[in-house]
Structures are given as C-alpha cells and as structure tokens.
Design an enzyme around this catalytic site. Structure first.
Site, PDB file in Angstrom:
ATOM      1  N   GLU A 105     -21.771  37.399  14.797  1.00  0.00           N
ATOM      2  CA  GLU A 105     -21.402  36.133  15.444  1.00  0.00           C
ATOM      3  C   GLU A 105     -22.606  35.197  15.545  1.00  0.00           C
ATOM      4  OE1 GLU A 105     -18.977  36.791  19.205  1.00  0.00           O
ATOM      5  OE2 GLU A 105     -19.631  38.792  18.655  1.00  0.00           O
ATOM      6  N   TYR A 109     -10.841  49.208   8.345  1.00  0.00           N
ATOM      7  CA  TYR A 109     -10.253  49.138   9.684  1.00  0.00           C
ATOM      8  C   TYR A 109      -8.748  48.888   9.726  1.00  0.00           C
ATOM      9  CZ  TYR A 109      -9.591  44.074  10.325  1.00  0.00           C
ATOM     10  OH  TYR A 109      -9.144  42.783  10.254  1.00  0.00           O
ATOM     11  N   GLU A 146     -23.695  45.804  18.783  1.00  0.00           N
ATOM     12  CA  GLU A 146     -22.763  45.205  19.733  1.00  0.00           C
ATOM     13  C   GLU A 146     -23.317  45.483  21.129  1.00  0.00           C
ATOM     14  OE1 GLU A 146     -18.710  46.426  18.798  1.00  0.00           O
ATOM     15  OE2 GLU A 146     -18.624  44.854  17.263  1.00  0.00           O
ATOM     16  N   ASP A 200     -23.169  49.508  20.619  1.00  0.00           N
ATOM     17  CA  ASP A 200     -22.184  50.058  19.680  1.00  0.00           C
ATOM     18  C   ASP A 200     -22.573  49.598  18.271  1.00  0.00           C
ATOM     19  OD1 ASP A 200     -19.912  50.994  18.413  1.00  0.00           O
ATOM     20  OD2 ASP A 200     -18.685  49.277  19.012  1.00  0.00           O
ATOM     21  N   LYS A 249     -18.443  52.743  12.834  1.00  0.00           N
ATOM     22  CA  LYS A 249     -19.019  52.757  14.174  1.00  0.00           C
ATOM     23  C   LYS A 249     -19.372  54.148  14.686  1.00  0.00           C
ATOM     24  CE  LYS A 249     -16.757  48.508  15.691  1.00  0.00           C
ATOM     25  NZ  LYS A 249     -17.756  47.846  16.538  1.00  0.00           N
ATOM     26  N   GLN A 299     -16.821  48.714   8.096  1.00  0.00           N
ATOM     27  CA  GLN A 299     -15.753  48.393   9.042  1.00  0.00           C
ATOM     28  C   GLN A 299     -14.683  47.500   8.412  1.00  0.00           C
ATOM     29  OE1 GLN A 299     -17.218  46.170  12.417  1.00  0.00           O
ATOM     30  NE2 GLN A 299     -15.227  46.010  13.407  1.00  0.00           N
ATOM     31  N   ASP A 335     -13.772  52.511  23.566  1.00  0.00           N
ATOM     32  CA  ASP A 335     -14.421  51.207  23.467  1.00  0.00           C
ATOM     33  C   ASP A 335     -13.352  50.120  23.492  1.00  0.00           C
ATOM     34  OD1 ASP A 335     -16.478  49.412  23.291  1.00  0.00           O
ATOM     35  OD2 ASP A 335     -16.723  49.604  21.115  1.00  0.00           O
ATOM     36  N   TYR A 393     -12.436  45.713  23.899  1.00  0.00           N
ATOM     37  CA  TYR A 393     -12.602  44.507  23.073  1.00  0.00           C
ATOM     38  C   TYR A 393     -12.292  43.332  23.987  1.00  0.00           C
ATOM     39  CZ  TYR A 393     -11.862  42.126  18.491  1.00  0.00           C
ATOM     40  OH  TYR A 393     -11.942  41.324  17.368  1.00  0.00           O
ATOM     41  N   ARG A 397     -20.783  46.470   9.402  1.00  0.00           N
ATOM     42  CA  ARG A 397     -19.694  45.510   9.202  1.00  0.00           C
ATOM     43  C   ARG A 397     -19.007  45.663   7.856  1.00  0.00           C
ATOM     44  NH1 ARG A 397     -18.710  44.587  14.282  1.00  0.00           N
ATOM     45  NH2 ARG A 397     -20.466  43.635  15.404  1.00  0.00           N
ATOM     46  N   THR A 446     -18.037  44.175  22.812  1.00  0.00           N
ATOM     47  CA  THR A 446     -19.143  43.238  22.708  1.00  0.00           C
ATOM     48  C   THR A 446     -19.043  42.142  23.761  1.00  0.00           C
ATOM     49  OG1 THR A 446     -19.127  43.593  20.346  1.00  0.00           O
ATOM     50  CG2 THR A 446     -20.364  41.691  21.139  1.00  0.00           C
ATOM     51  N   HIS A 465     -15.801  36.929  21.849  1.00  0.00           N
ATOM     52  CA  HIS A 465     -16.098  37.854  20.752  1.00  0.00           C
ATOM     53  C   HIS A 465     -14.853  38.072  19.883  1.00  0.00           C
ATOM     54  CE1 HIS A 465     -17.642  41.305  18.548  1.00  0.00           C
ATOM     55  NE2 HIS A 465     -16.589  42.006  18.926  1.00  0.00           N
ATOM     56  N   ARG A 497     -10.409  37.565   9.724  1.00  0.00           N
ATOM     57  CA  ARG A 497      -9.060  37.175   9.295  1.00  0.00           C
ATOM     58  C   ARG A 497      -8.974  35.657   9.205  1.00  0.00           C
ATOM     59  NH1 ARG A 497      -8.428  40.569  13.447  1.00  0.00           N
ATOM     60  NH2 ARG A 497      -7.857  38.838  14.805  1.00  0.00           N
ATOM     61  N   GLU A 553     -23.028  45.851  24.819  1.00  0.00           N
ATOM     62  CA  GLU A 553     -21.871  46.143  25.659  1.00  0.00           C
ATOM     63  C   GLU A 553     -22.318  46.725  26.995  1.00  0.00           C
ATOM     64  OE1 GLU A 553     -18.700  48.203  23.780  1.00  0.00           O
ATOM     65  OE2 GLU A 553     -19.072  47.309  21.802  1.00  0.00           O
ATOM     66  N   THR A 576     -23.771  55.677  18.830  1.00  0.00           N
ATOM     67  CA  THR A 576     -23.587  54.729  19.923  1.00  0.00           C
ATOM     68  C   THR A 576     -24.672  55.031  20.942  1.00  0.00           C
ATOM     69  OG1 THR A 576     -21.189  54.828  19.568  1.00  0.00           O
ATOM     70  CG2 THR A 576     -21.948  53.841  21.630  1.00  0.00           C
TER      71      THR A 576
HETATM   72 CA    CA Z   1     -17.639  47.709  20.212  1.00  0.00          CA
END
Ligand code: CA
Length: 408
Positions: A355, A235, A190, A224, A244, A231, A117, A119, A228, A341, A124, A133, A192, A248
């Site tokens: 988001e 992560y 997500e 996906d 995740k 995650q 997967d 990014y 959250r 995403t 996104h 962050r 995708e 899927t």
């Molecule tokens: Ca993803």
C-alpha cells in the site's frame, strides 16, 4: 509512585508492567517469567519467593499457567506486582530481583494455540481490493457485516528477533502464461496488533461482546510477513496459505488489557448497522466498545516509513472475538488473534509496503539513499507502538523486529 527511579516519559512505567519470558547470559538455559519496568525486568517468580508468598503462576517458565488462570488471578497478580514495586517496605527484597533489560534474552512468552488473522482495517481492505481486484468494488459485499478472518499457522509464530528466511513458492504475474517457482520477489510486511487469549470458552457457547475482557489477557505487536506474489496466485478461492504461513513475528512483551484502560476509544462510525451480536453501539449490549488508541510506527533499516493508527480500525477486537466464536467454536489459553494490517486513511499511515508503495510504483526512500518497493535480503523491519496511559503517561509495547535472510 514507584520506589524505582524511572524517567517520567518511560514507556515501561508502573502502569504498564507487560509480561514476558526471559533468560540471562549467565544462565541461558533457565527461562523465567518477567515483568518489564523501566530499564529492568523483574524476575516475577523470584520476587514472589522474596516476599514470602511463592506463586506457581509466576514461577512458571511460560505465561501459559497465568493465561489459563483467568481474570481474577490476572487482577490479583497485577495488584501484587504493583504493590511490590511501589511500597517502600518491599524495596530491600524486590530490588535484588531486578535484572537489567539489556542483559535479558526474550523468548516466545506463551505456547501459541490457534492463530487467527483478521482483516479489520477498512483502509487496508479497500487498498488491497483496488490492488488485487482492479475494476471491481474495493470492499467485498460481506466486509461491513462481519470481521473477515482466516485461520493461520500457529507453529510458525516466532518471537521478535528471529530471522525470516525468504520463502520460495509459485509466482505468477497476471501477464505470465504460467507460474514459475523460486524466491518471492514481492516480500512484504503487515503491521498488526495481536490479542492473546487467556481464559478459554466452552465449545458450543459463543463469547458475547461484553465478555471480551474475561477471556483476553493482553496485547502484543504482530508482523504478518506476506509474500505478495505467492499470495496473489494462490489465494482464490480459499484465502491466504503459503504466502503467509512461513513466519509470523510477535513482540516478546504482552501488555495486559488492564494497562490499556486509558487507551480505549470509540471506533469509527459504522455506516452499516451490525447484527446484534456485533452491535457495540449505545443500543447494544456491550456499552463500551473496545476501540484502542494505539499509535504504531514501522521502520525499515531504521528509517521511519509509516505511522499506522489502530484507532482507525473498523472492527474492534471484542467484535473479532464475538464473531470468531459465534458459531460455537471455542477459544483456549494461548490462542492468538491478530487485527489484520493496520492502515489509516492518509498517506504514510499504511501498514504494508504494497500500500505504501502502491504496488511498487512509488518506492519508499530509506535513510541510506536507497529505496524499496518490497523487502530485500538483509533488510530489517521493526514495528513499535505506544498508547495513552493514566495521568499523561505512555504505555509502550516494545518492538517486533525481524531481518530477511536469503531463500534456501
Ligand atoms: Ca495479515
């Protein structure tokens, strides 16, 4: 022109012909390779027998042999299917091989090999950076130099319609002193796009940008599912794991790359010059970049909540494949890599609830008057997509859907 009576605005016209695997209620144990056209599925193996040229690639019970057969076979098979559905002389033998799509149960169409997967949406990645962050640069320093990705869990890739059990796991909000264990409270999607590898590559030899279409057979839709809270806690520093890997979902129809010639577009301007192996500009080796104008739609319990534009993706699938193999890692038939995403620059084009709702602060309103920050048990999420086809037609991808079941 096909001899089938198809409406002009059909999403499964003669220029699409996506591949899948189906069974019927009358014969539920027998899986067959099918091609969607209009409101029907053409039983491809039966069709090849009916015209007197039985084809083992079409008589298979998965797409696996066709995927492995490579580009010349893909072209030959697609030309034959098109001929059977357009030349009136074939009508008497082909028509009996059509099954109403409403009677077809669709299955996972191929054995999923390695699953990766990416990014690849700048919007996104920037949004997630701000949310995960806060206070630091939204994009990490490597982001515009390489398409970031991780290896996922292929064994939990499921076909559209498979229920998704809410995962349990460790959750820890920033203000919590210690993690707790229990059902995810921030279950998300997500939206995708997935790329299905057909012909493999040799271990030790990278796949250059220009060879993308020699290796990639087709395109599907991917959800996906992402917890959250799990995650966010797990992560760092190695990336997504249990947040995740629980499920899927993929759409059951694989749209051949050959059906997307009219959907190719230039990707957004890159403001950092990529290294030569990723350079798809005019000066690079791959003259035509693989941006794709796919228009996605995301629905929660039937309410349209987002319209993510795949054309806004910073990295193309050809760049993803080139990067994924540049170290000599090989690809194999049935490998699946997803885009990450798909989020556009505007509100209402984000491919994930985190988001769309800005971390739950702006819940989305649903048609029944309720609102959602994240998914509740019983919620059903459906992702669809279309792309431009030849002569003003539209290419449909069908849908990937799934309903949330309570944690166990
Ligand atoms: Ca993803």
């Amino acid at each position: 022109m096909t001899w089938l009576d198809l409406p002009a605005d059909t999403l499964f016209g003669i220029d699409n012909l996506p591949y899948g695997v189906f069974s019927t209620s009358g014969d539920p144990q027998r899986r067959r390779l099918g091609v969607a056209v209009g409101e029907w599925v053409l039983d491809a193996g039966a069709a090849s027998r009916a015209v007197g040229s039985p084809d083992p690639l079409l008589e298979a019970v998965t797409l696996d042999p066709l995927l492995a057969a490579g580009r010349p076979a893909w072209t030959r098979v697609r030309e034959a299917l098109t001929r059977w559905l357009t030349e009136p002389t074939f009508r008497p033998v082909i028509e009996p091989c059509l099954v109403p799509r409403a009677d077809a149960t669709l299955h996972l169409p191929f054995t999923v090999g390695d699953y990766v997967d990416f990014y690849a949406s700048e919007h996104h990645a920037s949004n997630l950076g701000r949310l995960f962050r806060p206070g630091s640069e939204p994009l990490t320093p490597n982001w515009k130099h390489l398409p970031i990705g991780y290896h996922g869990r292929s064994g939990t890739v499921v076909v559209s319609g498979t229920p998704v059990v809410r995962p349990n796991g460790q959750r820890k909000a920033p203000a919590d002193a210690a993690p707790t264990f229990g059902p995810s409270r921030r279950l998300d999607i997500e939206a995708e796009v997935g790329f299905v590898v057909g012909a493999g590559s040799e271990l030790g030899t990278p796949v250059p940008l220009a060879d993308f279409a020699e290796h990639v057979f087709g395109v599907c839709l991917v959800n996906d599912w992402s917890a959250r809270d799990i995650q966010a806690w797990e992560y760092v520093p190695l990336g997504p794991f249990l947040g995740k890997s629980f499920a899927t979902s993929v759409s059951p129809w694989v749209v051949p790359l050959d059906a997307l010639a009219s959907a190719r577009v230039a990707p957004p301007a890159r403001d950092v010059e990529p290294l030569p192996y990723l350079d798809d500009s005019d000066s690079g080796e791959a003259k035509e970049p693989w941006g794709l104008d796919l228009a996605l739609e995301v629905r929660v319990n039937g309410t349209l909540v987002s319209r993510p534009p795949f054309s806004a993706m910073y990295w193309t699938p050809a760049q993803m494949l080139a990067h994924m193999t540049v170290n000599g890692a090989s690809v194999h038939p049935g490998d699946l890599f997803a885009s990450g995403t798909v989020s556009g620059p505007e509100r209402g084009t984000e491919g994930a609830l985190i988001e769309l709702t800005w971390n739950g602060e702006r819940p989305v309103e649903l048609g029944d008057g309720s609102s959602r920050a994240f998914l509740e048990d019983g919620d059903e999420v459906t992702i669809t997509a279309t792309a431009p086809g030849p002569n003003g037609t539209r290419i449909g991808f069908g849908e990937v859907t799934g309903r949330i079941l309570p944690a166990r």
